[in-house]
Motif scaffolding. Sequence first.
Motif, PDB file in Angstrom:
ATOM      1  N   ALA A 161      10.525  -5.817   4.179  1.00  0.00           N
ATOM      2  CA  ALA A 161      11.083  -5.529   5.498  1.00  0.00           C
ATOM      3  C   ALA A 161       9.933  -5.382   6.480  1.00  0.00           C
ATOM      4  O   ALA A 161       8.920  -4.751   6.178  1.00  0.00           O
ATOM      5  N   VAL A 162      10.103  -5.967   7.656  1.00  0.00           N
ATOM      6  CA  VAL A 162       9.142  -5.830   8.741  1.00  0.00           C
ATOM      7  C   VAL A 162       9.872  -5.115   9.871  1.00  0.00           C
ATOM      8  O   VAL A 162      10.857  -5.631  10.406  1.00  0.00           O
ATOM      9  N   VAL A 163       9.407  -3.917  10.219  1.00  0.00           N
ATOM     10  CA  VAL A 163      10.032  -3.100  11.249  1.00  0.00           C
ATOM     11  C   VAL A 163       9.079  -3.053  12.437  1.00  0.00           C
ATOM     12  O   VAL A 163       7.942  -2.607  12.313  1.00  0.00           O
ATOM     13  N   GLY A 164       9.563  -3.535  13.576  1.00  0.00           N
ATOM     14  CA  GLY A 164       8.738  -3.565  14.780  1.00  0.00           C
ATOM     15  C   GLY A 164       9.511  -3.121  15.999  1.00  0.00           C
ATOM     16  O   GLY A 164      10.735  -2.925  15.947  1.00  0.00           O
ATOM     17  N   MET A 165       8.804  -2.976  17.092  1.00  0.00           N
ATOM     18  CA  MET A 165       9.441  -2.535  18.333  1.00  0.00           C
ATOM     19  C   MET A 165      10.448  -3.578  18.821  1.00  0.00           C
ATOM     20  O   MET A 165      10.170  -4.772  18.821  1.00  0.00           O
ATOM     21  N   ARG A 166      11.615  -3.108  19.213  1.00  0.00           N
ATOM     22  CA  ARG A 166      12.679  -4.001  19.668  1.00  0.00           C
ATOM     23  C   ARG A 166      12.240  -4.856  20.854  1.00  0.00           C
ATOM     24  O   ARG A 166      12.595  -6.021  20.957  1.00  0.00           O
ATOM     25  N   SER A 167      11.424  -4.294  21.732  1.00  0.00           N
ATOM     26  CA  SER A 167      10.979  -5.045  22.910  1.00  0.00           C
ATOM     27  C   SER A 167      10.096  -6.232  22.537  1.00  0.00           C
ATOM     28  O   SER A 167       9.875  -7.121  23.362  1.00  0.00           O
ATOM     29  N   LEU A 168       9.599  -6.265  21.312  1.00  0.00           N
ATOM     30  CA  LEU A 168       8.762  -7.362  20.845  1.00  0.00           C
ATOM     31  C   LEU A 168       9.476  -8.234  19.809  1.00  0.00           C
ATOM     32  O   LEU A 168       8.837  -9.011  19.100  1.00  0.00           O
ATOM     33  N   ALA A 169      10.784  -8.124  19.724  1.00  0.00           N
ATOM     34  CA  ALA A 169      11.549  -8.815  18.683  1.00  0.00           C
ATOM     35  C   ALA A 169      11.343 -10.325  18.698  1.00  0.00           C
ATOM     36  O   ALA A 169      11.155 -10.937  17.638  1.00  0.00           O
ATOM     37  N   LEU A 170      11.357 -10.944  19.865  1.00  0.00           N
ATOM     38  CA  LEU A 170      11.186 -12.404  19.921  1.00  0.00           C
ATOM     39  C   LEU A 170       9.797 -12.818  19.460  1.00  0.00           C
ATOM     40  O   LEU A 170       9.644 -13.814  18.746  1.00  0.00           O
ATOM     41  N   SER A 171       8.784 -12.069  19.846  1.00  0.00           N
ATOM     42  CA  SER A 171       7.424 -12.384  19.395  1.00  0.00           C
ATOM     43  C   SER A 171       7.302 -12.193  17.890  1.00  0.00           C
ATOM     44  O   SER A 171       6.659 -12.998  17.200  1.00  0.00           O
TER      45      SER A 171
END
Length: 185
Positions: A161-171
Amino acid sequence: MTDLTPLTALGAETARNETFGSLSVTENTDLALASLTLRKGQDAPAPFGLTLPQAGGVVSGDGVSAFWSAPDQWMIEAPGQGATDFAAQVKSQAPGCSVTEQTDGFTEFEITSQAGAAPIEALMEKLVNIDPAALPPGSATRTGLHHMTVFLVRRTEDRLAVVGMRSLALSLWHALSTAAHRLGG
């Protein structure tokens, strides 16, 4: 009256899922997340019966899991509960702790392999500066991936699983899908 339609972190009405050879990358749209932080001098609780893990650890229980995120801090996950008030549930399980809703602040992408651990590890070698052997199943870490900070949670040999900031989802999706495409064809 305005008709509001909920959108995923990638801006669609449904989760994105793509397969690249033996690798699949799936946007997990219904995951609930809450951060739990101990206050000074407080003992760690056992929310939902979980013994909170030490640095780099992940524990799972009945429909919930927790991974260590910093000293005296954990992220609590609940698949299928993204539309609930999960932070309130965590707060009721961890009285006196600082609990913050994180569901809409982060996004998670599940990467699965139909060919065992090797494709997951090859993908990790392309994306992050972590030796895959240092992230065995049942472990988690925070690291950089391209220009982003993410949590990696190695659930099993063939699932990451890769969990990242939602604002960077497309990147984040672009980085994951491009690397998976190059590896999987």
